[in-house]
Scaffold this motif. Structure first.
Motif, short mmCIF file in Angstrom:
data_model
loop_
_atom_site.label_atom_id
_atom_site.label_comp_id
_atom_site.label_asym_id
_atom_site.label_seq_id
_atom_site.Cartn_x
_atom_site.Cartn_y
_atom_site.Cartn_z
N SER A 1 7.44 -5.73 4.55
CA SER A 1 7.04 -4.41 3.85
C SER A 1 7.82 -4.03 2.62
CB SER A 1 7.42 -3.41 4.92
OG SER A 1 7.37 -2.04 4.58
N GLN A 2 7.12 -3.36 1.62
CA GLN A 2 7.44 -2.49 0.52
C GLN A 2 7.41 -1.29 0.62
OE1 GLN A 2 9.55 -3.28 -1.56
NE2 GLN A 2 9.20 -5.18 -2.64
N VAL A 3 6.99 -0.57 1.65
CA VAL A 3 7.08 0.66 1.93
C VAL A 3 8.44 1.32 1.72
CG1 VAL A 3 6.86 2.60 3.73
CG2 VAL A 3 5.40 0.61 3.66
N GLU A 4 8.28 2.36 0.90
CA GLU A 4 9.79 3.07 0.60
C GLU A 4 10.58 1.98 -0.28
OE1 GLU A 4 9.78 6.50 3.75
OE2 GLU A 4 11.32 4.89 3.87
N GLY A 5 10.10 0.81 -0.76
CA GLY A 5 10.83 -0.21 -1.61
C GLY A 5 11.75 -0.87 -0.39
N LEU A 6 11.41 -1.08 0.77
CA LEU A 6 12.39 -1.63 1.59
C LEU A 6 12.76 -3.05 1.41
CD1 LEU A 6 13.79 -1.55 4.47
CD2 LEU A 6 11.74 -2.47 5.47
N SER A 7 11.64 -4.00 0.98
CA SER A 7 12.27 -5.23 0.56
C SER A 7 13.12 -5.48 -0.61
CB SER A 7 10.83 -6.11 0.44
OG SER A 7 11.42 -7.72 0.32
N GLU A 8 12.95 -4.50 -1.39
CA GLU A 8 13.70 -4.43 -2.78
C GLU A 8 15.18 -4.12 -2.29
OE1 GLU A 8 13.04 -5.49 -5.59
OE2 GLU A 8 10.84 -5.71 -4.81
N GLY A 9 15.47 -2.96 -1.27
CA GLY A 9 16.57 -2.60 -0.94
C GLY A 9 17.12 -3.63 0.14
N GLN B 1 14.06 1.60 -7.36
CA GLN B 1 14.93 2.75 -7.27
C GLN B 1 15.15 3.26 -5.77
OE1 GLN B 1 13.52 6.75 -8.23
NE2 GLN B 1 14.91 6.61 -10.07
N ASN B 2 13.81 3.26 -5.05
CA ASN B 2 14.03 3.55 -3.53
C ASN B 2 14.56 2.63 -2.69
OD1 ASN B 2 12.33 5.89 -4.32
ND2 ASN B 2 10.51 4.91 -3.63
N GLY B 3 14.68 1.36 -3.20
CA GLY B 3 15.44 0.23 -2.37
C GLY B 3 16.92 0.50 -2.38
N GLN B 4 17.42 1.17 -3.40
CA GLN B 4 18.93 1.40 -3.44
C GLN B 4 19.26 2.57 -2.27
OE1 GLN B 4 20.45 1.61 -8.06
NE2 GLN B 4 18.06 2.46 -7.45
N PHE B 5 18.41 2.97 -1.85
CA PHE B 5 18.86 3.87 -0.69
C PHE B 5 19.26 3.03 0.67
CE2 PHE B 5 16.40 7.38 -2.56
CZ PHE B 5 17.41 8.57 -2.32
N TRP B 6 18.17 1.89 0.72
CA TRP B 6 18.57 0.62 1.99
C TRP B 6 19.83 0.19 1.61
CZ3 TRP B 6 17.27 0.55 6.76
CH2 TRP B 6 17.53 -0.88 7.61
N ALA B 7 19.80 -0.12 0.52
CA ALA B 7 21.20 -1.19 0.16
C ALA B 7 22.32 -0.64 0.20
CB ALA B 7 20.70 -1.99 -1.27
N SER B 8 22.36 0.72 -0.33
CA SER B 8 23.65 1.34 -0.39
C SER B 8 24.03 1.64 1.09
CB SER B 8 23.45 2.84 -1.36
OG SER B 8 22.95 2.51 -2.63
N THR C 1 6.61 -1.07 8.16
CA THR C 1 7.62 -0.52 8.36
C THR C 1 8.64 0.32 7.31
OG1 THR C 1 8.24 -2.17 10.14
CG2 THR C 1 9.99 -1.12 9.28
N ASN C 2 8.89 1.58 7.32
CA ASN C 2 9.65 2.15 6.40
C ASN C 2 11.25 2.09 6.47
OD1 ASN C 2 10.23 4.03 8.28
ND2 ASN C 2 9.26 5.65 7.42
N GLN C 3 12.04 2.73 5.72
CA GLN C 3 13.40 2.52 5.88
C GLN C 3 14.15 3.12 7.08
OE1 GLN C 3 15.88 3.39 2.37
NE2 GLN C 3 14.18 2.90 0.96
N PHE D 1 1.06 -1.12 0.08
CA PHE D 1 -0.18 0.09 0.20
C PHE D 1 0.82 1.22 -0.14
CE2 PHE D 1 -3.01 -3.04 1.86
CZ PHE D 1 -3.88 -2.90 1.30
N SER D 2 0.22 2.53 -0.21
CA SER D 2 1.31 3.57 -0.23
C SER D 2 1.52 3.88 1.33
CB SER D 2 0.15 4.72 -0.73
OG SER D 2 -0.10 4.67 -1.96
N ALA D 3 2.49 4.23 1.56
CA ALA D 3 3.14 4.81 2.67
C ALA D 3 2.12 5.80 3.42
CB ALA D 3 4.46 5.34 2.77
#
Length: 589
Positions: free
Chosen positions: A424-432, A491-498, A527-529, A44-46
Motif C-alpha cells: 500500500s502507498q496510501v498516505e505514503g505507507l510504503s515510503e515510510g 513526505q507523508n511517509g516520514q510520519f510512519w518512519a518517525s 491500508t493507511n498509516q 490510488f487516492s485514499a
C-alpha cells in the motif's frame, strides 16, 4: 521506440477473452491518465473513510475497510476454511456480495511468528478485480484478530456482453505510451515484454472491464502498468509501479560520513564525481561477502539472500572475476556491486535468520536481485513489484554507496513480499516503511548519538548535501498526523518512519522490527498509516509482548496522532461493529 515486430507475452487465454459480460460504466468518465512520465506511482487516492471504535469504514460504500483488536473464534480448521467462516459470519459489515464468499479465491497463506494470515482475492465471473482482496489474520490461539479489506462492493452489475477491444489493441496503446516514457529517459525498449490480463477496475466508484498491460523486460521502463477499457479502448489508467527514492548516495559501513562522524562538505568528504580521497578511502571497511558463487573458476556476487543481475541500462555486467576478493574503491563500479550485496545479504539474514520472520521474494526463488548500476545513470533508484528487482542509479552520489538507499528500496520489496503483493502507498505507507527499515538498519551501527543532528537523518550520505535535502525521522516533532499530511507520498511517509523509530528507541531494535514486520504482514493494498499502526499493536500482543512494551507502543502511536487502542487480551466482543465499542471484539463461541 519499441520494435513493432517484437513478440510479447500475454497471460490472457482465448477462453477468458470469450467470456460474455458487461459492466455498467459511467459514460461521462473520460479523463485519461496524466501525460507525465515521471515518478507516477500506482497508488490510488485514499478512500474517504471514518474510524469508529476499532474499525474504519468507507464513507462511499459503508463497508468496513479495517477491523482490528478482534477476538473472534471460529471452529478450528484449515486457515482458508477459518477465514471463509469468519467472512461468512460478517459478510454484511464487510460489504461482501455473497455470504458464502464464492467470489473470493485463495491467494496466499502466511505462517508468521504472531499467527496466520490468509489472503483472498476478489473476482467477478472468473475475472480478477484489480487490487481487491480481504486479509484475515488469526493469532496462535486461532482467534481472528485483524481484517484488512479492499473488496469492491460496486462490482455487481454484470451482464452478457463480449469485450469489443482485444488484447492486441490494448497492448498497442500501452506500447505507444511506453515509447513516450522511454524517450524521456533515453532508454532502449527493444527488450520490453508485455504481460496482459483481463481485470475489473474500479475508478471513482465505477467498475470497468479492462485489459491490464504491464511492461516487463530489461530496461528502466519495466513496471509500467496500463488499464485499457475493453469496450471503448480508452486508456483508463497509467502508472509506474516501481517505487522510487529521489537522490543518490555512497555507502560503506553504513556510509562514510556516519563511520567518520563528519559532515558532507568537510575536507575530503564530497562526491567529487565519484572520485577517491584519502578520507573516503579510510572509511572503507573490509567485510565478509557470505556465500558467493564460484562457477568455472569465476566468482559471482550470487548468494542465497542477494544476487547481482544486469537488467538495467547502462548494462555494466555482473562484476564477476577470477578472485573471491572484491577489493575496490568507489572509483570502480565493482565497489557499488559488492557494497549492495553486503548490505542486502546482511539485512535479509537478520530478518529471516536472526528474527525468524520469513520474508523472501515472491517473484523468484533466489536471493534479492539487484542492479547496482542502473537507471541509465540517472539520479534515481527503484523497486519493481512486477519483477521483484531493485535498480540503483549513479547520478550525484551513487545510490548503491549509501545503505540508507539500499535498505529503503529493499524495504519496498519486503513490504511487497510480506503482503504477497498487497503493498500500500496510501498516505505514503510504503515510503515510510522503507525509511523505517533503512534507519533501523543504520542505527544498529551505533555511530551517532541523540545529540547529533544526523541521529534523525535518512540518506545520510546520499542526501543532506549539494544534490538534495534527504529526509528525517523526527518529522512528528512539529507536525501532526493526520492534519499535516501533504501531497507527497515521500513526505507523508516520514510520519510512519518517525513514529516507529520512536518506538524502536523505547523497546529496542529487534523487538520493534519484529512487531513492525509481523504487523505489516496483516495489511493490504488499501491500508493507511493508522490501520497499519493498529495492526502492529495487534501483532505485538499476539507475539506475547509485555504489557509495558505494548503500553509504550500505544502511547507513542497516540502521541504521533494515530487513533489506536491497546489490544485487550481478556475481553469478549458482543457482535455489533457499528456500536462504537472501543474496548473489545466478540467471540463466536
Amino acid at each position: 521506440m519499441v520494435h513493432p515486430s517484437r513478440p510479447v507475452r500475454s497471460a490472457v487465454s482465448p477462453l477468458i477473452l470469450a467470456l460474455l459480460f458487461a459492466l455498467l460504466v459511467s459514460p461521462a468518465w473520460g479523463k485519461k491518465a496524466p501525460e507525465t512520465h515521471g515518478h507516477e506511482h500506482a497508488a490510488f487516492s485514499a478512500e474517504a473513510s471514518e474510524t469508529r471504535g476499532t474499525a474504519r469504514y468507507s464513507l462511499e460504500t459503508g463497508a468496513a475497510l479495517h477491523l482490528s483488536n478482534l477476538r473472534y473464534r471460529v471452529p478450528q480448521a484449515a486457515p482458508e476454511t477459518m477465514a471463509r467462516r469468519f467472512l461468512n459470519d460478517h459478510h454484511e459489515v464487510l460489504g461482501l456480495r455473497f455470504a458464502d464468499t464464492r467470489d473470493l479465491t485463495l491467494h496466499a497463506v502466511r505462517e508468521g511468528l504472531s499467527g496466520t494470515t490468509v489472503r483472498l482475492r476478489q473476482h467477478a465471473d472468473g475475472i480478477p478485480v484489480h487490487q481487491a482482496e480481504l486479509v484475515v489474520t488469526f493469532n496462535r490461539q486461532g482467534q481472528a484478530r485483524t481484517v484488512a479489506s479492499t473488496y469492491r462492493p460496486q462490482v455487481e452489475s454484470l451482464a452478457t456482453r463480449q469485450p469489443i477491444v482485444g488484447v492486441a489493441e490494448a497492448e498497442a496503446l500501452a506500447l505507444d505510451r511506453l515509447a513516450a516514457v522511454a524517450d524521456t529517459l533515453d532508454v532502449d525498449t527493444s527488450t520490453v515484454e508485455l504481460d496482459s490480463t483481463l481485470q475489473v477496475l474500479v475508478l471513482d466508484g465505477q467498475p470497468h472491464l479492462a485489459h491490464r498491460v504491464v511492461s516487463l523486460g530489461e530496461s528502466a521502463v519495466d513496471g509500467w502498468e496500463y488499464h485499457v477499457d475493453a469496450f471503448d479502448g480508452r486508456l483508463l489508467r497509467a502508472a509506474d509501479t516501481k517505487l522510487y527514492i529521489d537522490g543518490s548516495g555512497d555507502v560503506f559501513e553504513p556510509d562514510p560520513l556516519s563511520s567518520a562522524g563528519t559532515s558532507y562538505g568537510d575536507s575530503g568528504y564530497t562526491d567529487n564525481n565519484d572520485g577517491d580521497t584519502p578520507e573516503l578511502v579510510a572509511e572503507i571497511q573490509t567485510v565478509t561477502l557470505r556465500d558467493i558463487t564460484e562457477t568455472g573458476g569465476m566468482f559471482f556476487l550470487t548468494g542465497p539472500w542477494a544476487e547481482v543481475v544486469d537488467h538495467d541500462n547502462p548494462f555494466k555486467g555482473l562484476f564477476e572475476q577470477a578472485t573471491a576478493n572484491w577489493n575496490f574503491t568507489r572509483v570502480d563500479d565493482a565497489f557499488e556491486a559488492a557494497n549492495t550485496y553486503h548490505h542486502i545479504d546482511l539485512y535479509m539474514r537478520y530478518l529471516n535468520v536472526t528474527l525468524g520472520l520469513n520474508i523472501r521474494p515472491t517473484q523468484y526463488s533466489t536471493g534479492v536481485r539487484f542492479d547496482p548500476s542502473g537507471w541509465s545513470g540517472a539520479d534515481n533508484s527503484s523497486y519493481s513489484p512486477g519483477t521483484g528487482r531493485l535498480s540503483f542509479g549513479e547520478g550525484g552520489v551513487d545510490d548503491a554507496e549509501d545503505a540508507d538507499v539500499i535498505i529503503h528500496e529493499l524495504g519496498h520489496g519486503l513490504h511487497d513480499w510480506v503482503t504477497a503483493g498487497g503493498l500500500s502507498q496510501v498516505e505514503g505507507l510504503s515510503e515510510g516503511i522503507g525509511d523505517y527499515a533503512a534507519v533501523s538498519y543504520s542505527r544498529s551501527f551505533n555511530q551517532w548519538t541523540p545529540a547529533d543532528p544526523q541521529w534523525d537523518w535518512m540518506f545520510s550520505w546520499d542526501g543532506h548535501n549539494e544534490f538534495w535535502g534527504g529526509r528525517v525521522t523526527n518529522w512528528n516533532d512539529i507536525r501532526d498526523y493526520p492534519d499535516d499530511l501533504g501531497g507527497s507520498i515521500h513526505q507523508n511517509g516520514q510520519f510512519w518512519a518517525s513514529c516507529n523509530i520512536d518506538i524502536l528507541e523505547q523497546i529496542g531494535i529487534a523487538r520493534a522490527d519484529t512487531a513492525h514486520w509481523e504487523g505489516i504482514a496483516r495489511t493490504g493494498s488499501g491500508t493507511n498509516q493508522q490501520d497499519a499502526a493498529q495492526a502492529v499493536l495487534d501483532a505485538a500482543a499476539d507475539l506475547g509482548y509485555s504489557v509495558a512494551e505494548v503500553t509504550t507502543m500505544v502511547s507513542v502511536y497516540q502521541g504521533c496522532g494515530y487513533t489506536v487502542i491497546a489490544p485487550d487480551l481478556g475481553t469478549i466482543f458482543v457482535d455489533g461493529f457499528e456500536s462504537g465499542d472501543t474496548t473489545a471484539w466478540s467471540s463466536g463461541g
